[in-house]
Motif scaffolding. Sequence first.
Motif, short mmCIF file in Angstrom:
data_model
loop_
_atom_site.label_atom_id
_atom_site.label_comp_id
_atom_site.label_asym_id
_atom_site.label_seq_id
_atom_site.Cartn_x
_atom_site.Cartn_y
_atom_site.Cartn_z
N ALA A 203 0.83 -1.21 0.00
CA ALA A 203 0.00 0.00 0.00
C ALA A 203 0.87 1.26 0.00
O ALA A 203 0.59 2.22 -0.72
N VAL A 204 1.92 1.27 0.81
CA VAL A 204 2.81 2.43 0.86
C VAL A 204 3.57 2.59 -0.44
O VAL A 204 3.76 3.71 -0.94
N ALA A 205 3.98 1.50 -1.06
CA ALA A 205 4.74 1.57 -2.31
C ALA A 205 3.88 2.08 -3.45
O ALA A 205 4.39 2.75 -4.36
N LEU A 206 2.61 1.80 -3.42
CA LEU A 206 1.73 2.21 -4.52
C LEU A 206 1.00 3.52 -4.26
O LEU A 206 0.40 4.07 -5.16
N TYR A 207 1.04 4.01 -3.04
CA TYR A 207 0.35 5.25 -2.71
C TYR A 207 1.24 6.42 -3.13
O TYR A 207 2.29 6.68 -2.57
N ALA A 208 0.79 7.15 -4.13
CA ALA A 208 1.62 8.17 -4.76
C ALA A 208 1.97 9.31 -3.81
O ALA A 208 3.04 9.91 -3.93
N TYR A 209 1.11 9.65 -2.87
CA TYR A 209 1.40 10.77 -1.99
C TYR A 209 2.63 10.50 -1.12
O TYR A 209 3.40 11.41 -0.86
N PHE A 210 2.81 9.28 -0.67
CA PHE A 210 4.01 8.95 0.11
C PHE A 210 5.27 9.17 -0.72
O PHE A 210 6.28 9.67 -0.23
N ILE A 211 5.21 8.80 -1.98
CA ILE A 211 6.37 8.99 -2.87
C ILE A 211 6.62 10.48 -3.07
O ILE A 211 7.75 10.95 -2.95
N LEU A 212 5.56 11.23 -3.36
CA LEU A 212 5.70 12.67 -3.57
C LEU A 212 6.22 13.37 -2.32
O LEU A 212 7.09 14.24 -2.40
N TYR A 213 5.70 13.01 -1.17
CA TYR A 213 6.11 13.64 0.08
C TYR A 213 7.60 13.40 0.35
O TYR A 213 8.31 14.32 0.74
N GLY A 214 8.06 12.19 0.11
CA GLY A 214 9.48 11.90 0.30
C GLY A 214 10.36 12.70 -0.63
O GLY A 214 11.40 13.22 -0.24
N VAL A 215 9.94 12.82 -1.87
CA VAL A 215 10.73 13.59 -2.84
C VAL A 215 10.73 15.06 -2.47
O VAL A 215 11.75 15.74 -2.58
N MET A 216 9.59 15.58 -2.03
CA MET A 216 9.52 16.99 -1.65
C MET A 216 10.45 17.29 -0.48
O MET A 216 11.10 18.33 -0.45
N LEU A 217 10.53 16.39 0.47
CA LEU A 217 11.42 16.60 1.61
C LEU A 217 12.88 16.53 1.19
O LEU A 217 13.71 17.29 1.69
N MET A 218 13.19 15.64 0.27
CA MET A 218 14.59 15.47 -0.14
C MET A 218 15.09 16.66 -0.96
O MET A 218 16.28 16.96 -0.95
N THR A 219 14.21 17.33 -1.71
CA THR A 219 14.66 18.43 -2.57
C THR A 219 14.51 19.80 -1.93
O THR A 219 14.92 20.79 -2.52
#
Length: 131
Positions: A28-44
């Motif tokens: 569920a976490v791997a396919l939930y796009a918001y988790f991916i976006l949130y991680g990228v936003m924090l990293m950049t």
Amino acid sequence: MSMLSTLRRNPRAILALIIILAVLLRLAVALYAYFILYGVMLMTETFFIICVLWSLERALALAQRIRSGFRLRLRDGIWLGVALGLATLFRQSILPWAGVVFLWLLWVDLRTARPEFSEGFKRLNLQIVFP
């Protein structure tokens, strides 16, 4: 028999249930796009702030060269463009800032090159404020 009584008697069933639940949550976490976006936003975020500050510093340096009457170097403009370009790659919300920076540099240049422009600009501001 209820499922709860089966789980109490069989610890392996509890372990299997935990493993199945963990796999489902990972999926569920791997396919939930918001988790991916949130991680990228924090990293950049750090790189974005660095690029914004770099563009501000380059714009101020370019404005200082314009005001002091020194010959403008192509290198200064290129570095300003690189800073704004990198900031745009990190966050597209910087684009209005780029327009404001270029208009401000144009205003500094016109004000420095032609002092009468500065007087006309002040009169225009007063006419807008006090019609």
